[in-house]
Each structure stands twice: as structure tokens, then as C-alpha cells.
Write an enzyme that holds these catalytic residues in place. Sequence first.
Site, PDB file in Angstrom:
ATOM      1  N   CYS A   1      42.675  42.402  22.955  1.00 21.20           N
ATOM      2  CA  CYS A   1      41.870  41.472  23.771  1.00 21.20           C
ATOM      3  C   CYS A   1      40.593  41.020  23.066  1.00 21.20           C
ATOM      4  O   CYS A   1      40.007  40.002  23.443  1.00 21.20           O
ATOM      5  CB  CYS A   1      41.518  42.109  25.110  1.00 21.20           C
ATOM      6  SG  CYS A   1      42.971  42.396  26.115  1.00 21.20           S
TER       7      CYS A   1
ATOM      8  N   HIS B   1      35.415  37.708  27.586  1.00 20.39           N
ATOM      9  CA  HIS B   1      36.850  37.948  27.747  1.00 20.39           C
ATOM     10  C   HIS B   1      37.105  38.222  29.222  1.00 20.39           C
ATOM     11  O   HIS B   1      36.363  38.955  29.868  1.00 20.39           O
ATOM     12  CB  HIS B   1      37.278  39.141  26.896  1.00 20.39           C
ATOM     13  CG  HIS B   1      38.623  39.659  27.259  1.00 20.39           C
ATOM     14  ND1 HIS B   1      39.726  38.837  27.313  1.00 20.39           N
ATOM     15  CD2 HIS B   1      39.063  40.898  27.611  1.00 20.39           C
ATOM     16  CE1 HIS B   1      40.777  39.548  27.675  1.00 20.39           C
ATOM     17  NE2 HIS B   1      40.405  40.803  27.869  1.00 20.39           N
TER      18      HIS B   1
ATOM     19  N   ASN C   1      44.231  37.919  32.817  1.00 21.52           N
ATOM     20  CA  ASN C   1      43.813  38.345  31.485  1.00 21.52           C
ATOM     21  C   ASN C   1      44.813  37.797  30.469  1.00 21.52           C
ATOM     22  O   ASN C   1      45.956  38.242  30.423  1.00 21.52           O
ATOM     23  CB  ASN C   1      43.777  39.884  31.462  1.00 21.52           C
ATOM     24  CG  ASN C   1      43.341  40.449  30.125  1.00 21.52           C
ATOM     25  OD1 ASN C   1      43.293  39.727  29.131  1.00 21.52           O
ATOM     26  ND2 ASN C   1      43.040  41.730  30.097  1.00 21.52           N
TER      27      ASN C   1
HETATM   28  O1  UT7 Z   1      41.589  43.338  28.522  1.00 21.20           O
HETATM   29  C1  UT7 Z   1      41.668  44.640  28.096  1.00 21.20           C
HETATM   30  C2  UT7 Z   1      40.824  45.505  28.873  1.00 21.20           C
HETATM   31  N1  UT7 Z   1      41.425  45.852  30.158  1.00 21.20           N
HETATM   32  C3  UT7 Z   1      40.629  46.035  31.163  1.00 21.20           C
HETATM   33  O2  UT7 Z   1      39.478  45.768  31.056  1.00 21.20           O
HETATM   34  C4  UT7 Z   1      41.172  46.627  32.419  1.00 21.20           C
HETATM   35  C5  UT7 Z   1      40.212  47.661  32.901  1.00 21.20           C
HETATM   36  N2  UT7 Z   1      40.615  48.333  34.115  1.00 21.20           N
HETATM   37  C6  UT7 Z   1      40.661  47.707  35.311  1.00 21.20           C
HETATM   38  O3  UT7 Z   1      40.391  46.534  35.406  1.00 21.20           O
HETATM   39  C7  UT7 Z   1      40.961  48.551  36.528  1.00 21.20           C
HETATM   40  O4  UT7 Z   1      40.968  49.897  36.168  1.00 21.20           O
HETATM   41  C8  UT7 Z   1      42.308  48.187  37.202  1.00 21.20           C
HETATM   42  C9  UT7 Z   1      42.198  46.832  37.848  1.00 21.20           C
HETATM   43  C10 UT7 Z   1      43.423  48.199  36.168  1.00 21.20           C
HETATM   44  C11 UT7 Z   1      42.619  49.185  38.300  1.00 21.20           C
HETATM   45  O5  UT7 Z   1      41.558  49.264  39.237  1.00 21.20           O
HETATM   46  P1  UT7 Z   1      41.002  50.675  39.712  1.00 21.20           P
HETATM   47  O6  UT7 Z   1      40.009  50.397  40.742  1.00 21.20           O
HETATM   48  O7  UT7 Z   1      40.562  51.407  38.475  1.00 21.20           O
HETATM   49  O8  UT7 Z   1      42.275  51.318  40.386  1.00 21.20           O
HETATM   50  P2  UT7 Z   1      43.042  52.651  39.980  1.00 21.20           P
HETATM   51  O9  UT7 Z   1      43.820  52.462  38.725  1.00 21.20           O
HETATM   52  O10 UT7 Z   1      42.101  53.783  40.047  1.00 21.20           O
HETATM   53  O11 UT7 Z   1      44.062  52.754  41.184  1.00 21.20           O
HETATM   54  C12 UT7 Z   1      43.628  52.925  42.538  1.00 21.20           C
HETATM   55  C13 UT7 Z   1      44.842  52.962  43.438  1.00 21.20           C
HETATM   56  C14 UT7 Z   1      45.927  53.914  42.964  1.00 21.20           C
HETATM   57  O12 UT7 Z   1      46.485  54.521  44.117  1.00 21.20           O
HETATM   58  P3  UT7 Z   1      46.084  56.031  44.541  1.00 21.20           P
HETATM   59  O13 UT7 Z   1      46.466  56.871  43.346  1.00 21.20           O
HETATM   60  O14 UT7 Z   1      44.603  55.982  44.758  1.00 21.20           O
HETATM   61  O15 UT7 Z   1      46.891  56.264  45.761  1.00 21.20           O
HETATM   62  C15 UT7 Z   1      46.951  53.039  42.309  1.00 21.20           C
HETATM   63  O16 UT7 Z   1      48.258  53.576  42.363  1.00 21.20           O
HETATM   64  O17 UT7 Z   1      45.468  51.679  43.460  1.00 21.20           O
HETATM   65  C16 UT7 Z   1      46.865  51.808  43.172  1.00 21.20           C
HETATM   66  N3  UT7 Z   1      47.312  50.621  42.487  1.00 21.20           N
HETATM   67  C17 UT7 Z   1      47.753  49.510  43.141  1.00 21.20           C
HETATM   68  N4  UT7 Z   1      47.886  49.237  44.458  1.00 21.20           N
HETATM   69  C18 UT7 Z   1      48.328  48.009  44.782  1.00 21.20           C
HETATM   70  C19 UT7 Z   1      47.371  50.372  41.156  1.00 21.20           C
HETATM   71  N5  UT7 Z   1      47.823  49.129  40.929  1.00 21.20           N
HETATM   72  C20 UT7 Z   1      48.058  48.575  42.142  1.00 21.20           C
HETATM   73  C21 UT7 Z   1      48.534  47.313  42.564  1.00 21.20           C
HETATM   74  N6  UT7 Z   1      48.642  47.085  43.886  1.00 21.20           N
HETATM   75  N7  UT7 Z   1      48.844  46.334  41.700  1.00 21.20           N
END
Ligand code: UT7
Length: 325
Positions: free
Chosen positions: A115, A252, A282
Amino acid sequence: MTLIRSVITGCGGYLPETVLTNDDLAKIVDTTDEWIVERTGIRERRIAAEGELTSDLGTAAAEQALERAETDARDIDLIVLATSTPDNTFPATAVTIQANLGIQHGAAFDLQAVCSGFVFALATADNFLKSGQYKRALVIGAETYSRILDWEDRGTCVLFGDGAGALVLEARKLNGAGLERGILASELRSDGRYKDKLFVDGGPSSTGTVGHLRMHGRDVFRHAVTNIADVITETLANTDYTADDIDWFVPHQANKRILDGTARKIGLDPDKIVMTVENHANTSAASIPLALNTALEDGRLKENQLVLMEAMGGGFTWGAVLARW
Ligand code: UT7
């Protein structure tokens, strides 16, 4: 000694026709529009058509940038393509774009910094131009992430999209008069200790397959704001400018929360953020030139304005570029 600056003379972008909305995704994986918008700010993304390759996207963006720069493709002697979704393992997708544009001289190569690719490519081309080795460069970011996503993994497949953007750079001698346009400063960083936080689980030397994108999103998120803010501070420190002087912050586009957090940390007015993540998601190395193109087309971005670009991605890699448009 004559000082040379890389001046941005043209900008272009290309988005595939097919729009995939969050509601469309909710029919494929267990997710909702509400979750995606709240956690990322993304509402929709574009998906390349069957048979539409990264080189096709990159060529279209490059053609538009050349047209706006009023530059003949044959005057380009350097092409740097930032991509982690090349058409093939080799040759470099940049040489396909070179051939598509009818260029038969100079150098064309791919650059891989995930990225952060566009920021790395821009800094690389800038250094070649400043050294006097090349005169006019195309710097392209082009991606077809839809091809490396695991469409059963809701944690990643909702985050990415396809697209391409390009800039034309021209080496011009500084004449010492007033505010001169061009790339003013850049800083690039990598830290391979984090290579397993955001990666593709395949490749020619490891599995002999293309593989799928895997990410520990929370860990990437945790590092993002700090790394980005630090490298922005270091980039500005190479110049006499401060965050207050910046006209447009063109980051980005990974996640709205990261962009808002970064702007807060460096003390930047949130109205100065060019945000395209809502409609593009993204697009990895393509996201910055696509955002530049958006701001150019809607009339926000104007000549002589100060533009700060930054990115962070797999590796980890991160970096920033400051330019006067
Ligand atoms: O470009 C390269 C760099 N990449 C990035 O900058 C990405 C950086 N990371 C992020 O943007 C965030 O970490 C995400 C958007 C990927 C995820 O957000 P988060 O607030 O960190 O969520 P999480 O991964 O901690 O997940 C929270 C909950 C989980 O459920 P439980 O374990 O709390 O029950 C996930 O299973 O959300 C669940 N979850 C979803 N639910 C609905 C994960 N993906 C989804 C989804 N829809 N698509």
C-alpha cells in the site's frame, strides 16, 4: 551545481466500471453495510472486469495523465509502476504498459511496497530525475486486489477495490524565483519484523501459487497512526513548512478512522483531507493518485498548492512525500 526539481505536470485516473456495494457484499459474506461504514468509512468499491488486467488499468490512467500534461508518450524515459498485483510474476507489468503506450526507449520497472507503493515509486522517480539520469517519468499505481482476495474472509474482502492512478513528472532546473513547484521532500521507511501482519499466503518461490491476502487488521491499525504521524513529521522537518502550511492532505485510503486519527495527531484541519475511501475502498498503491485525481477533477486541487501524501502498508512499509502541485 544546477539544482533540478521533479515537477508534476499531469495526473490521471481510471476506475473499472463495475461497482460493488456493501449490500452486494452482504449477500456473499456475513457482514452488513452498517459494520463496514462504521469501522472503515467504505460504502462501495470498483471491481475489474474479467480479462481486465492491472496493465489495462495502469495504461488508461497513464494515458489520461499524459494528455493532461500535454506530453507525448515518446517523451517519457522512465516508468515506475507501483503494484502488488502484477499481470504475471514476470515480466514487470510496467513493460506491458510501456508497450501499450508505444514507448521503446528508457526504463520501465515495477516497484513493490504494497500500500506504500505509490509513495515509494514517487520518491524513486524523483531521485532519478533529480540526478539528471532521466527527464520525464510516469509514476503509476495500479491494482486488481479483487484477484488476490479471499471472498470468504469477511475480515479482508470488504476492504479493498481495484483502480489505477498516474502522475507525469518532468525534471526542471530551479531558477530561484519564488515558490517553485515540484517534489520538495520525501521519507521512506520499512520494518520487516512485521512482515506477517499483512501478507499474501502464496508466491512463486514459496508455494508456486498466487495466494490470498491475509491481515491482522487490529495490529496494522495499531501501528498505522503512530508510524504515519512520525514519518510526516520527519518529512516536514526536511523543509521550512509545518502542518499549517499544507493545502491538501492526500493519504493512502485504507480506513477513515486512520485518516481522521492521523490528521488529529499532526494537528491538521480535517477539511484538508482528501477522502475517497468511501467510494474506492482501499486500492493499495493506486489510492493516492486516484485521490489526487479526484481532487483535481472536482476543482479542489490547484497549481502551486502544497500537497502532503503518505501511506503505510505490508512489510511494514511507510512513507510520505511533500510536493508543491
Ligand atoms: O492498506 C494497508 C493497511 N491496512 C489497514 O490499514 C487496515 C487496518 N485495520 C483496519 O482498518 C481495521 O482493523 C479493520 C477495519 C480491518 C477491522 O476493524 P476492527 O475495529 O479492528 O475490528 P476487529 O478486526 O477487531 O473485529 C471486530 C469484530 C470481530 O468480531 P468479534 O470477534 O468481536 O465477535 C470480527 O469477527 O468484527 C468482526 N468482523 C466483521 N463483522 C462484520 C470482522 N470483519 C467483519 C465484517 N462484517 N466485514
